[in-house]
Design a protein around this motif. Structure first.
Motif, mmCIF file in Angstrom:
data_model
loop_
_atom_site.group_PDB
_atom_site.id
_atom_site.type_symbol
_atom_site.label_atom_id
_atom_site.label_comp_id
_atom_site.label_asym_id
_atom_site.label_seq_id
_atom_site.Cartn_x
_atom_site.Cartn_y
_atom_site.Cartn_z
ATOM 1 N N LEU A 101 0.783 -1.176 0.049
ATOM 2 C CA LEU A 101 0.023 -0.048 0.033
ATOM 3 C C LEU A 101 1.000 1.226 -0.155
ATOM 4 O O LEU A 101 1.962 1.566 0.735
ATOM 5 C CB LEU A 101 -0.887 -0.020 1.200
ATOM 6 N N PHE A 125 -13.902 6.150 -2.131
ATOM 7 C CA PHE A 125 -13.009 7.363 -1.203
ATOM 8 C C PHE A 125 -13.885 8.612 -1.898
ATOM 9 O O PHE A 125 -13.385 9.548 -1.072
ATOM 10 C CB PHE A 125 -11.702 7.312 -1.799
ATOM 11 N N MET A 144 -5.069 -3.784 6.946
ATOM 12 C CA MET A 144 -5.403 -3.053 5.747
ATOM 13 C C MET A 144 -6.190 -1.626 6.371
ATOM 14 O O MET A 144 -5.825 -0.714 5.778
ATOM 15 C CB MET A 144 -6.101 -3.909 5.090
ATOM 16 N N ARG A 145 -7.094 -1.768 7.170
ATOM 17 C CA ARG A 145 -8.217 -1.003 7.509
ATOM 18 C C ARG A 145 -7.347 0.581 7.851
ATOM 19 O O ARG A 145 -7.693 1.570 7.375
ATOM 20 C CB ARG A 145 -9.072 -1.312 8.648
ATOM 21 N N MET A 164 -5.955 2.221 5.038
ATOM 22 C CA MET A 164 -7.052 2.501 4.166
ATOM 23 C C MET A 164 -7.639 3.892 4.675
ATOM 24 O O MET A 164 -8.265 4.734 4.067
ATOM 25 C CB MET A 164 -8.007 1.475 3.951
ATOM 26 N N VAL A 193 -1.573 10.276 0.276
ATOM 27 C CA VAL A 193 -0.998 11.069 -1.090
ATOM 28 C C VAL A 193 -1.463 12.481 -0.618
ATOM 29 O O VAL A 193 -2.839 12.752 -0.194
ATOM 30 C CB VAL A 193 -2.082 10.813 -2.338
ATOM 31 N N SER A 238 -7.024 11.817 2.099
ATOM 32 C CA SER A 238 -6.359 12.371 1.110
ATOM 33 C C SER A 238 -6.919 12.239 -0.408
ATOM 34 O O SER A 238 -6.841 12.956 -1.323
ATOM 35 C CB SER A 238 -5.216 11.814 1.290
ATOM 36 N N LEU A 239 -7.526 10.936 -0.413
ATOM 37 C CA LEU A 239 -8.139 10.893 -1.945
ATOM 38 C C LEU A 239 -9.378 11.342 -2.100
ATOM 39 O O LEU A 239 -9.584 11.858 -3.177
ATOM 40 C CB LEU A 239 -8.415 9.143 -1.778
ATOM 41 N N HIS A 240 -10.137 11.638 -0.899
ATOM 42 C CA HIS A 240 -11.347 12.405 -0.967
ATOM 43 C C HIS A 240 -10.998 13.844 -1.486
ATOM 44 O O HIS A 240 -11.653 14.507 -2.449
ATOM 45 C CB HIS A 240 -12.110 12.408 0.262
ATOM 46 N N ALA A 241 -10.178 14.396 -0.651
ATOM 47 C CA ALA A 241 -9.482 15.721 -1.172
ATOM 48 C C ALA A 241 -8.831 15.572 -2.456
ATOM 49 O O ALA A 241 -9.158 16.874 -3.073
ATOM 50 C CB ALA A 241 -8.432 16.212 -0.189
ATOM 51 N N LYS A 284 -6.119 6.167 6.065
ATOM 52 C CA LYS A 284 -5.285 7.288 5.707
ATOM 53 C C LYS A 284 -5.393 7.928 4.393
ATOM 54 O O LYS A 284 -5.490 8.963 4.194
ATOM 55 C CB LYS A 284 -3.763 6.879 5.988
ATOM 56 N N HIS A 285 -5.978 6.813 3.512
ATOM 57 C CA HIS A 285 -6.279 7.347 2.252
ATOM 58 C C HIS A 285 -7.582 7.937 2.076
ATOM 59 O O HIS A 285 -7.741 8.880 0.960
ATOM 60 C CB HIS A 285 -6.287 6.109 1.221
ATOM 61 N N ASP A 286 -8.458 7.639 2.838
ATOM 62 C CA ASP A 286 -9.758 8.246 2.963
ATOM 63 C C ASP A 286 -9.762 9.774 2.638
ATOM 64 O O ASP A 286 -10.437 10.240 1.788
ATOM 65 C CB ASP A 286 -10.406 7.878 4.123
#
Lengths: 169, 143
Positions: free
Chosen positions: A91, A124, B1-2, B5, A95, B11-14, B7-9
């Motif tokens: 992973l 997301f 994994m959670r 994930m 970003v 930043s990816l939404h942004a 962490k991505h929530d």
């Protein structure tokens, strides 16, 4: 009479939600005109099933599900085939979004296979759970998890490649 | 994994928001009218398809019922009693050929054994009687 009520309800929903649906469609396909077509097709299918959908409730989720499935179907008809990844990559780190990354994000998103893109947008952008996403895409929750991870990994790789190409210029 | 994930929530939404924010949304007309018209078309097509399917099913049922009635109208042969090797023959009587006149008449005189067949002189049909043998007429009469 019943038909008139049905149409009025649908029109109210469509007028208030189509902009949001179009934005989701844009994230999926990367073109506003395609997004408009996708939204229209999704709303058309939604109206055809309006009676049942309105009775069941959660029309919004149903509309997004139709939108995503329609997008994937369209991509499939164009001959897209998912590439198999032998080993799922690690992973990536989070970003961080800067203005410079905006266009790169879009470029990277459009380079992703449509199904990965759909998973990432639903998970997301729409903030759907794994189970909701799995139901919408008619796959298992495990597939959603693996495609999320692979999609993110690939997104990171593409962004890194685009960044290096840009700085190397 | 959670945890990863999660962490991505954000930043990816942004990132998605940034993508949408960076692109001026093209002013596009409403698709509601087109969606309603298209949805109606889909429903009409579905209704027509359902009607055709129902008609096909009804036709199939009618044909099936007709065939079943034809089958039941036929007389079925009686089952063989338990212990026999096969089914018995139908109970319909065998059509017998009409016996020629006088040919089936039982002669009061028993022919002698070894007698030769001869044409009866008084027989207008010229029937041949077998003396001493078990001819057809004799066989029919004999127990």
């Amino acid at each position: 009479m019943r038909e008139a009520v049905r149409e009025r309800e649908f029109r109210e929903f469509a007028e208030t939600r189509q902009a949001q649906l179009r934005r989701s469609a844009y994230l999926l396909c990367g073109d506003w005109h395609q997004a408009q077509d996708l939204t229209q097709t999704a709303l058309m299918k939604l109206y055809a099933a309006w009676g049942r959908v309105a009775r069941d409730g959660n029309v919004d989720a149903y509309a997004r599900t139709i939108l995503t499935r329609t997008f994937i179907d369209q991509q499939r008809k164009r001959g897209w085939r998912e590439e198999s990844v032998s080993e799922p990559p690690d992973l990536p780190s989070a970003v961080s979004v800067t203005p410079e990354l905006r266009w790169m994000m879009q470029e990277a998103l459009m380079e992703l296979p449509p199904r990965y893109r759909a998973v990432l947008v639903l998970r997301f952008w729409e903030d759907w759970t794994v189970d909701q996403t799995a139901h919408a895409l008619q796959v298992s929750p495990g597939t959603v998890k693996s495609q999320s991870a692979r999609g993110l990994a690939r997104l990171k790789d593409i962004i890194e490649r685009l960044t290096s190409e840009r700085t190397g210029r | 994994m959670r945890p990863d994930m999660d962490k991505h929530d954000d930043s990816l939404h942004a990132a998605f928001e940034a993508i949408l924010g960076s692109q001026p949304e093209v002013p596009l007309p409403s698709v509601t009218d087109a969606a309603v018209a298209g949805g109606r078309r889909i429903r009409r097509r579905r209704a027509a398809l359902a009607a055709v399917s129902a008609l096909a099913v009804a036709s199939a049922v009618v044909v099936a019922v007709g065939l079943t009635r034809t089958d039941t109208a036929r007389t079925t042969p009686p089952l063989a009693p338990i212990g026999t090797t096969g089914p018995t023959t139908p109970a319909t009587p065998h059509p017998t050929a009409p016996a020629p006149k006088n040919s089936g008449a039982v002669s009061p005189f028993r022919p002698k054994a070894g007698a030769t067949p001869h044409q009866g002189a008084n027989d207008p049909n010229g029937a041949v009687s077998v003396s001493g043998g078990q001819g057809p007429a004799a066989r029919r009469v004999a127990p």
